[in-house]
Design an enzyme around this catalytic site. Sequence first.
Site, short mmCIF file in Angstrom:
data_model
loop_
_atom_site.label_atom_id
_atom_site.label_comp_id
_atom_site.label_asym_id
_atom_site.label_seq_id
_atom_site.Cartn_x
_atom_site.Cartn_y
_atom_site.Cartn_z
CG HIS A 197 -3.06 3.39 2.24
ND1 HIS A 197 -3.74 3.05 1.09
CD2 HIS A 197 -3.06 2.28 3.03
CE1 HIS A 197 -4.12 1.78 1.18
NE2 HIS A 197 -3.73 1.30 2.34
CB CYS A 202 -0.95 0.01 1.19
SG CYS A 202 -1.99 -1.44 1.27
CG ASN A 227 -6.76 -0.75 1.68
OD1 ASN A 227 -6.09 -0.37 0.71
ND2 ASN A 227 -6.21 -1.21 2.78
O1 UT7 Z 1 -3.54 -1.18 3.83
C1 UT7 Z 1 -3.30 -1.59 5.15
C2 UT7 Z 1 -4.20 -2.73 5.40
N1 UT7 Z 1 -4.94 -2.94 6.55
C3 UT7 Z 1 -5.34 -2.09 7.50
O2 UT7 Z 1 -5.05 -0.94 7.56
C4 UT7 Z 1 -6.24 -2.68 8.55
C5 UT7 Z 1 -5.90 -2.23 9.95
N2 UT7 Z 1 -6.87 -2.79 10.93
C6 UT7 Z 1 -8.15 -2.35 11.00
O3 UT7 Z 1 -8.55 -1.49 10.24
C7 UT7 Z 1 -9.06 -2.94 12.07
O4 UT7 Z 1 -8.29 -3.70 12.96
C8 UT7 Z 1 -10.19 -3.84 11.47
C9 UT7 Z 1 -11.18 -2.98 10.68
C10 UT7 Z 1 -9.62 -4.91 10.57
C11 UT7 Z 1 -10.96 -4.50 12.62
O5 UT7 Z 1 -11.55 -3.53 13.45
P1 UT7 Z 1 -11.58 -3.72 15.03
O6 UT7 Z 1 -12.37 -2.60 15.61
O7 UT7 Z 1 -10.17 -3.90 15.47
O8 UT7 Z 1 -12.44 -5.04 15.20
P2 UT7 Z 1 -12.01 -6.40 15.88
O9 UT7 Z 1 -11.10 -7.18 14.98
O10 UT7 Z 1 -11.53 -6.12 17.28
O11 UT7 Z 1 -13.37 -7.15 15.98
C12 UT7 Z 1 -14.42 -6.69 16.85
C13 UT7 Z 1 -15.62 -7.59 16.68
C14 UT7 Z 1 -15.27 -9.07 16.75
O12 UT7 Z 1 -16.38 -9.72 17.39
P3 UT7 Z 1 -16.28 -10.16 18.94
O13 UT7 Z 1 -15.14 -11.12 18.99
O14 UT7 Z 1 -16.04 -8.91 19.70
O15 UT7 Z 1 -17.60 -10.79 19.19
C15 UT7 Z 1 -15.23 -9.51 15.32
O16 UT7 Z 1 -15.56 -10.87 15.14
O17 UT7 Z 1 -16.18 -7.39 15.38
C16 UT7 Z 1 -16.29 -8.64 14.73
N3 UT7 Z 1 -16.12 -8.41 13.28
C17 UT7 Z 1 -17.13 -8.13 12.47
N4 UT7 Z 1 -18.45 -8.02 12.68
C18 UT7 Z 1 -19.24 -7.73 11.63
C19 UT7 Z 1 -14.96 -8.39 12.58
N5 UT7 Z 1 -15.22 -8.13 11.29
C20 UT7 Z 1 -16.56 -7.94 11.20
C21 UT7 Z 1 -17.43 -7.64 10.14
N6 UT7 Z 1 -18.75 -7.53 10.39
N7 UT7 Z 1 -16.99 -7.43 8.87
#
Ligand code: UT7
Length: 353
Positions: free
Chosen positions: A280, A133, A310
């Site tokens: 980005h 990226c 993204n």
């Molecule tokens: O180009 C660079 C590439 N990548 C990035 O920049 C990504 C960097 N990371 C992020 O943007 C964030 O960490 C994410 C968007 C990937 C995740 O966000 P988060 O607020 O850290 O969520 P989380 O992984 O802590 O998940 C929270 C909850 C979980 O459920 P429980 O365990 O609390 O019950 C996940 O299972 O949200 C759940 N979850 C979803 N729910 C509905 C994760 N993905 C989804 C989804 N829809 N798509």
Amino acid sequence: MNIVIIGVALTFEIKATGRAVPQRRVSNEELAQKIDTSDEWIWSHTGIKARHIADAETASSDLGVKAAWNALEMAVERGAYAEKTVEELAFTLDMIIVATTTPDFYGCPSTACLIQNKLGAKNAGAMDISAACSGFIYGLETAAGLLSAGKGRKRCLVIGCEILSRFIDWNDRGTCVLFGDGAGAVLLEKTDAPREGAERRGLLRTLLRADGAGSKNLIIKKGGSRNAYRAGDVFEFAPLIEMNGHAVYNFAVHAVTEIIKDLLEAERLTVDELRWIVPHQANARIVQAATKRLGFPREKFFLNIDEYANTSAASIPIALDELNREGHLKKGDIILCVGFGAGLTYGGNLIVW
Ligand code: UT7
């Protein structure tokens, strides 16, 4: 006696921009009909509303060519090369640099060579940049370096193009909702514009950084020399993006903050002197967190992640093209682009438009 040392300061101007995104727009609501997610979750956790997804026949080079052509057309239409057709302008290119994480072919040939051929840019060298990226940030600086090093080299296309939808695990809701397909391009040219004063133009300074210790946090494990395909393989893991979201998030907030601070300090600029910060587009929350740490106004940051999600190396040139076409960039505006991604890589370009 005063001694004045006059240095030869070359400048590199962005003459035109272009972009190409697939027609098919997939909203959060449509995704939620296929996987266990919701518009509310995606929007509140990322700022994404939709992404554009390519059809099965389209590869990264196809989008890259369209974005490049779009930039060359702008250059001709806006009078920078009034005497030339788009084909003739393509013929004068000295170099084509393509930043992509999703090349048409792994290993070889480069996607840049495929684009060079399709553009009819017979006089251009061509190569790919692998910095995920951050690829566009790395690509722009590489282009400037090649233009300044090579006698007779004047004009270079820098393209970011991606078909991420083909490398996403559509069963992993934590990653599949984040990505989209697209391409952006800029035409960079060596010019006589001054490096100092009110008339200064071009690429002022670039920072390129990396932290390979975090390489496992964003990775496609299958397909390279570490885990090559062999006839009859039963896949232990598929050639898909695997991401440790939390680790990448923390790295990204730190990277964006560090690069912005260091670039401003190095050029002795204040945030008020910047017209735009173009980050980005990975997650609007990353930008919000960095904005808070820096204490900068939110309006300085340009975000279009809601529409495209993204698009990796394409996200910054797509954003630049949107700003440019919508008339939000004036000559002399200072723009700070900042990128981060797999590798881990990060960096930034400070540009005077
Ligand atoms: O180009 C660079 C590439 N990548 C990035 O920049 C990504 C960097 N990371 C992020 O943007 C964030 O960490 C994410 C968007 C990937 C995740 O966000 P988060 O607020 O850290 O969520 P989380 O992984 O802590 O998940 C929270 C909850 C979980 O459920 P429980 O365990 O609390 O019950 C996940 O299972 O949200 C759940 N979850 C979803 N729910 C509905 C994760 N993905 C989804 C989804 N829809 N798509």
